[in-house]
Enzyme design. Structure first.
Site, PDB file in Angstrom:
ATOM      1  N   HIS A   6       0.843  -1.208   0.000  1.00 22.76           N
ATOM      2  CA  HIS A   6       0.000   0.000   0.000  1.00 22.76           C
ATOM      3  C   HIS A   6       0.873   1.252   0.000  1.00 22.76           C
ATOM      4  CE1 HIS A   6      -3.702   2.175   2.009  1.00 22.76           C
ATOM      5  NE2 HIS A   6      -3.225   2.827   0.968  1.00 22.76           N
ATOM      6  N   HIS A   8       1.322   5.153  -2.192  1.00 26.52           N
ATOM      7  CA  HIS A   8       0.757   6.116  -3.149  1.00 26.52           C
ATOM      8  C   HIS A   8       1.826   7.139  -3.529  1.00 26.52           C
ATOM      9  CE1 HIS A   8      -3.263   4.612  -2.343  1.00 26.52           C
ATOM     10  NE2 HIS A   8      -3.175   4.915  -1.060  1.00 26.52           N
ATOM     11  N   ARG A  71      -1.882   8.896  -6.008  1.00 23.14           N
ATOM     12  CA  ARG A  71      -2.289   9.435  -4.706  1.00 23.14           C
ATOM     13  C   ARG A  71      -3.794   9.291  -4.530  1.00 23.14           C
ATOM     14  NH1 ARG A  71      -0.660  15.487  -2.567  1.00 23.14           N
ATOM     15  NH2 ARG A  71      -1.689  15.384  -0.516  1.00 23.14           N
ATOM     16  N   ALA A  72      -4.213   8.641  -3.454  1.00 23.92           N
ATOM     17  CA  ALA A  72      -5.627   8.317  -3.278  1.00 23.92           C
ATOM     18  C   ALA A  72      -6.499   9.558  -3.168  1.00 23.92           C
ATOM     19  CB  ALA A  72      -5.803   7.436  -2.045  1.00 23.92           C
ATOM     20  N   SER A  73      -6.067  10.536  -2.375  1.00 18.02           N
ATOM     21  CA  SER A  73      -6.897  11.720  -2.196  1.00 18.02           C
ATOM     22  C   SER A  73      -6.996  12.558  -3.472  1.00 18.02           C
ATOM     23  CB  SER A  73      -6.350  12.590  -1.060  1.00 18.02           C
ATOM     24  OG  SER A  73      -5.040  13.051  -1.357  1.00 18.02           O
ATOM     25  N   TYR A 194     -12.015   7.527   5.103  1.00 22.99           N
ATOM     26  CA  TYR A 194     -11.263   6.321   4.751  1.00 22.99           C
ATOM     27  C   TYR A 194     -11.677   5.133   5.625  1.00 22.99           C
ATOM     28  CZ  TYR A 194      -7.772   8.724   1.754  1.00 22.99           C
ATOM     29  OH  TYR A 194      -7.131   9.405   0.758  1.00 22.99           O
ATOM     30  N   HIS A 223      -5.977   0.039   5.720  1.00 17.24           N
ATOM     31  CA  HIS A 223      -6.048   0.694   7.033  1.00 17.24           C
ATOM     32  C   HIS A 223      -6.501  -0.288   8.109  1.00 17.24           C
ATOM     33  CE1 HIS A 223      -7.325   3.618   3.784  1.00 17.24           C
ATOM     34  NE2 HIS A 223      -6.077   3.958   4.055  1.00 17.24           N
ATOM     35  N   GLU A 284       1.580   2.553   3.908  1.00 18.01           N
ATOM     36  CA  GLU A 284       1.004   3.737   3.275  1.00 18.01           C
ATOM     37  C   GLU A 284       1.928   4.952   3.408  1.00 18.01           C
ATOM     38  OE1 GLU A 284      -3.377   5.894   2.753  1.00 18.01           O
ATOM     39  OE2 GLU A 284      -2.945   4.785   4.588  1.00 18.01           O
ATOM     40  N   ARG A 290       2.237  11.336   9.046  1.00 15.79           N
ATOM     41  CA  ARG A 290       3.653  11.468   8.703  1.00 15.79           C
ATOM     42  C   ARG A 290       4.556  11.805   9.886  1.00 15.79           C
ATOM     43  NH1 ARG A 290       3.642  14.406   2.750  1.00 15.79           N
ATOM     44  NH2 ARG A 290       1.812  13.337   1.915  1.00 15.79           N
TER      45      ARG A 290
END
Length: 341
Positions: A6, A8, A71-73, A194, A223, A284, A290
């Site tokens: 996972h 991105h 990138r998921a978002s 999410y 997640h 992720e 972060r």
């Protein structure tokens, strides 16, 4: 090997976002939309975005390879119409393919689909085909809520999704069930939307009989499965009330969970409740969380530490960190074998 299933491209060059802003500004006026040819990103630009970021973290944490997707978002399927999503998916998938081409031993590409609210999912099939046959994608990301937090799409068990599943079965590739940005102010994108989506997707699968029609279909819920492991007893009880078989029989032959859970107690719960054969290592990184955890002195998303402290047997740890990914992502396994790994 340690395989992160996972990842991105969250550090893509600024030119990508600038192109996207031009595309969004042109929604409603296709003649003003930028063409993909106008996106100028050199190989050195790609290297400059991953070497000090994803690759550095992978090296520091001992991760050999990441399944890498847009990138998921940024998927943002709620913006514009299908034509807008199709152009955006193509651009993003091409970029991820280029990164994987520059670092073939570190990244394997996965693709986003050009989903759009109210549009037949069958329209996504051509990009899925292109991603697999031309870009070498080993997986896809599938958004169960293209509306961006309003949940106007039918459940994943609805037959409207079947053309996508049929092509997935043909190519023997899995999908990660992953939503994108929430435009509903009630749902924070990464903190609520999410995790809500992970939980919702699992319950949809419990309610339906999708895997009777697609016995080889494989879906990864990220997640850590949202609320699923924490409420395993609730889901077992609901399955009984709905007249469904035990979850191990009904869904666990086809559904997998990743390890993007960012503290030790939560990770321990995941490993205790869910069979090791259904867990795939993931971090992720670089993603939504972060920072360094002041309680541990380590990054929240350094999930290898949690896995190795979870008191798994050596066999189960190897399954989580490598062998399950090879089994669930057979195109990844084939790629690695071609590389002699």
């Amino acid at each position: 090997m340690i395989i992160d299933c996972h990842g991105h491209y969250t550090t893509a060059p600024p030119a990508l976002e600038a192109w996207r802003k031009r595309q969004i500004a042109a929604v409603g006026d296709p003649s003003a939309a930028p063409s993909p040819d106008e996106l100028r990103i050199e190989d050195d630009d790609l290297r400059a975005t991953v070497e000090p970021a994803q690759l550095r973290m992978m090296d520091e944490r001992g991760i050999d390879l990441t399944v890498f997707s847009p990138r998921a978002s940024f998927m943002a399927h709620h913006i514009g119409d299908f034509a807008v999503s199709a152009a955006w998916a193509s651009v993003c998938n091409d970029l991820v393919h280029r990164v994987a081409g520059l670092y073939p031993d570190r990244f394997a590409p996965a693709a986003m689909l050009p989903q759009s609210p109210g549009v037949d999912p069958a329209t996504c099939v051509p990009e899925l085909v292109r991603a697999v046959e031309e870009l070498g994608a080993v997986a896809i990301n599938l958004n169960p809520d293209p509306s961006g937090g309003h949940w106007s799409a039918p459940p994943l068990t609805d037959r409207s999704w079947y053309p996508v599943y049929e092509k997935m079965a043909e190519y023997d590739i899995p999908a990660m069930i992953h939503v994108s940005t929430s435009v509903n102010p009630a749902f924070h994108t990464t903190g609520a939307h999410y995790l809500n989506a992970d939980t919702t997707a699992f319950m949809q699968l419990v309610q339906g009989d999708l895997f009777k029609d697609f016995p080889t279909l494989r879906l990864v819920i990220p997640h850590g499965g949202g609320a699923v492991p924490y409420h395993w007893g609730r889901f077992r009880g609901l399955a009984m009330a709905l007249g469904r078989p035990e979850l191990e029989e009904h869904v666990l032959g086809n559904v997998y969970f990743d390890t993007c859970v960012y503290h030790q107690p939560g990770s321990d719960l995941l490993y205790e409740v869910i069979p090791a054969r259904n867990i795939l290592f993931a971090s992720e990184a670089i993603g939504a969380v972060r920072d360094v955890d002041p309680c541990t002195g380590h990054h929240f998303d350094d999930t290898r530490r949690y896995a190795e402290a979870a008191k798994l047997s050596a066999e189960d740890l190897a399954a989580v960190q490598e062998h399950n990914a090879r089994r669930v992502y057979p195109r990844l396994d084939a790629l690695l074998k071609r590389q002699g790994r």
